[in-house]
Scaffold this active site. Sequence first.
Site, PDB file in Angstrom:
ATOM      1  N   LYS A 207      37.522  50.229  45.459  1.00  0.00           N
ATOM      2  CA  LYS A 207      36.697  50.128  46.094  1.00  0.00           C
ATOM      3  C   LYS A 207      36.125  49.611  47.363  1.00  0.00           C
ATOM      4  CE  LYS A 207      36.369  45.326  43.472  1.00  0.00           C
ATOM      5  NZ  LYS A 207      35.526  44.902  42.683  1.00  0.00           N
TER       6      LYS A 207
ATOM      7  N   ARG B  28      30.525  20.928  36.748  1.00  0.00           N
ATOM      8  CA  ARG B  28      30.753  19.219  37.789  1.00  0.00           C
ATOM      9  C   ARG B  28      29.942  19.566  38.819  1.00  0.00           C
ATOM     10  NH1 ARG B  28      36.629  20.018  40.540  1.00  0.00           N
ATOM     11  NH2 ARG B  28      35.615  21.199  41.810  1.00  0.00           N
TER      12      ARG B  28
ATOM     13  N   LYS C 236      30.840  47.752  26.539  1.00  0.00           N
ATOM     14  CA  LYS C 236      29.600  49.528  27.064  1.00  0.00           C
ATOM     15  C   LYS C 236      30.028  49.892  25.368  1.00  0.00           C
ATOM     16  CE  LYS C 236      31.238  49.106  31.508  1.00  0.00           C
ATOM     17  NZ  LYS C 236      30.520  48.730  32.983  1.00  0.00           N
TER      18      LYS C 236
ATOM     19  N   ASP D 197      43.022  43.602  38.546  1.00  0.00           N
ATOM     20  CA  ASP D 197      41.541  43.216  38.302  1.00  0.00           C
ATOM     21  C   ASP D 197      41.099  44.522  37.469  1.00  0.00           C
ATOM     22  OD1 ASP D 197      39.435  42.160  39.180  1.00  0.00           O
ATOM     23  OD2 ASP D 197      37.978  43.977  39.734  1.00  0.00           O
TER      24      ASP D 197
ATOM     25  N   LYS E  94      39.107  38.034  31.566  1.00  0.00           N
ATOM     26  CA  LYS E  94      40.475  37.971  32.742  1.00  0.00           C
ATOM     27  C   LYS E  94      39.756  37.483  34.021  1.00  0.00           C
ATOM     28  CE  LYS E  94      39.873  41.805  35.421  1.00  0.00           C
ATOM     29  NZ  LYS E  94      38.339  41.435  35.708  1.00  0.00           N
TER      30      LYS E  94
ATOM     31  N   HIS F 136      40.647  47.351  31.914  1.00  0.00           N
ATOM     32  CA  HIS F 136      39.771  47.943  31.455  1.00  0.00           C
ATOM     33  C   HIS F 136      39.997  49.403  31.413  1.00  0.00           C
ATOM     34  CE1 HIS F 136      37.118  44.727  32.608  1.00  0.00           C
ATOM     35  NE2 HIS F 136      36.887  45.332  34.018  1.00  0.00           N
TER      36      HIS F 136
ATOM     37  N   HIS G 120      35.365  43.367  29.563  1.00  0.00           N
ATOM     38  CA  HIS G 120      33.610  44.078  29.011  1.00  0.00           C
ATOM     39  C   HIS G 120      33.182  45.461  29.044  1.00  0.00           C
ATOM     40  CE1 HIS G 120      33.713  44.849  33.486  1.00  0.00           C
ATOM     41  NE2 HIS G 120      32.422  45.348  33.112  1.00  0.00           N
TER      42      HIS G 120
END
Length: 508
Positions: free
Chosen positions: A346, A47, A188, A241, A154, A246, A184
């Site tokens: 995290k 955009r 790996k 997430d 995702k 994963h 992803h």
Amino acid sequence: MENPGNLVIVIFGASGDLASRKLIPAIFSLKRQNLMPEKYAILGVGRTKITSEEFRAKMSDSIVSFSEEEVTDKDLISGFVKDLHYHSMDNVSENGYSEMKSCLREIENNYNIGGNYIFYMATPPSMYEVIAVNLAKAGLSKQDSGFRRVIIEKPFGYDLDSGRNLNRTLHELISEDQIFRIDHYLGKETVQNLLVTRFANGMFEPLWNRNYIHRVEITSAESIGVEERGGYYDSSGALRDMVQNHLLQMVGLTAMEPPSSLDADAIRNEVLKVFQSLQPIKEEDVPKQVIRGQYTGSFIRGECITGYRYEKGVSVTSRTETYVAMKFYINNWRWGGVPFYIRTGKRLPTRVTEIVVHFKQTPHHLFQREAGKLTANQLIIRIQPDEGILLKFDMKEPGAGFNLKNVNMDFHYKDLANIRIPSAYERLLHDVMLGDSTLFSRDDEVETAWKFLSPIQWAWATNPGIKVFGYPAGTWGPEHANELIEGDDLTWRYPCKNLADEELYCEL
Ligand code: BG6
């Protein structure tokens, strides 16, 4: 390695972070390794109103800042960015697509490329369906004059229903073999090496089952917080997430049966069977089998770390989990009764992803162990960092008697000469160009993973009595996660950044 056929890569969301931090540096790296097609062009779509020249300048800076290998050769960069182009449009405007189509035709003619296109949706997920519909209306997804492949990132939906709906809409427009869903982690090297470790070495397979394995533990820890992504993260949380994609993919590759070949579907069929065999977690068992946590403020090495609820974009009353630990079983002949423990979070003490296979103890304890401890063999497959494999076993301490010491036998990828480990995006983009979908999530895998998580999502959404435990940033998450592990004196492994080290407190 094979070079793909000539093509144009169209990146939607080209002015965003993913394009500048990951995609363009990955394509640049492929070009450096001579892995790009003989003729290709990249069309950035976004955009933001900028010219192709401005886009090239921005991407040149990104290559310098975000390439994994240092890039100092300015000519190399300018040689690469000359094939980048930019088209400004709104993804929701139908007219924009016919203009984009003319722009693509012009590029195709100038480069004499033919009609192979890859459309990369580096946009918010809410745009996937809109873009797919508009591409179809503009006749850009029909594979008449070349292949048309669509890459999506995702999250593939937010739960089972939305995941199914997304698949249904995409399937009405394009076929499954045109869709490449990026996880992803599958890109790996060390995740792929799991297949090699298990299926190229005869010594592991006979032991890889309920007769010899006591439990499997998979950790994916991050030391960073939510950074600039608080807005997205607060509506997602660690379960969506990290676990849905994963972590479950790592479970799949660890637990799958040997595939009949390296064919994309042969491998994905076996992963799917693992997902289908996951023992459903009953809603009433969610508090016993799944622990969620959220980081609170703390001081790490003198630095004040903000608690999750005070991060930008996050609600101060948020109950979104930044940590999940869970225990579950796989109901099949190989794994029946073996607990799988997975955890991710995290703001944990260090960034580490690893799979720990704990073998059973010997049936009869002949020797005295270190300080009376009973140890068992462990095989640790380190995904990142200090990528490698570690086998822990007992040896006799030199001297009188039979005193045992638990020792390490370790292999580190960095010892494989000076081979650079390619980034996940390099590998995955190259695979899409070649049309190899082995390392991409298939529709049925995604839906089965959502189905497994459904009772947890439902229990958390409907039962406010299920606790969200706070844990100070920089610690290993809520203490309640230790209670998941069955067996006296057993705990999670506390990995350090070096593969061979393990301590509750270690170097960050
Ligand atoms: C992404 C998640 O998929 O993976 C992020 O959305 C997370 O929240 C990231 O930080 C972790 O990836 P890696 O490769 O750094 O382990």
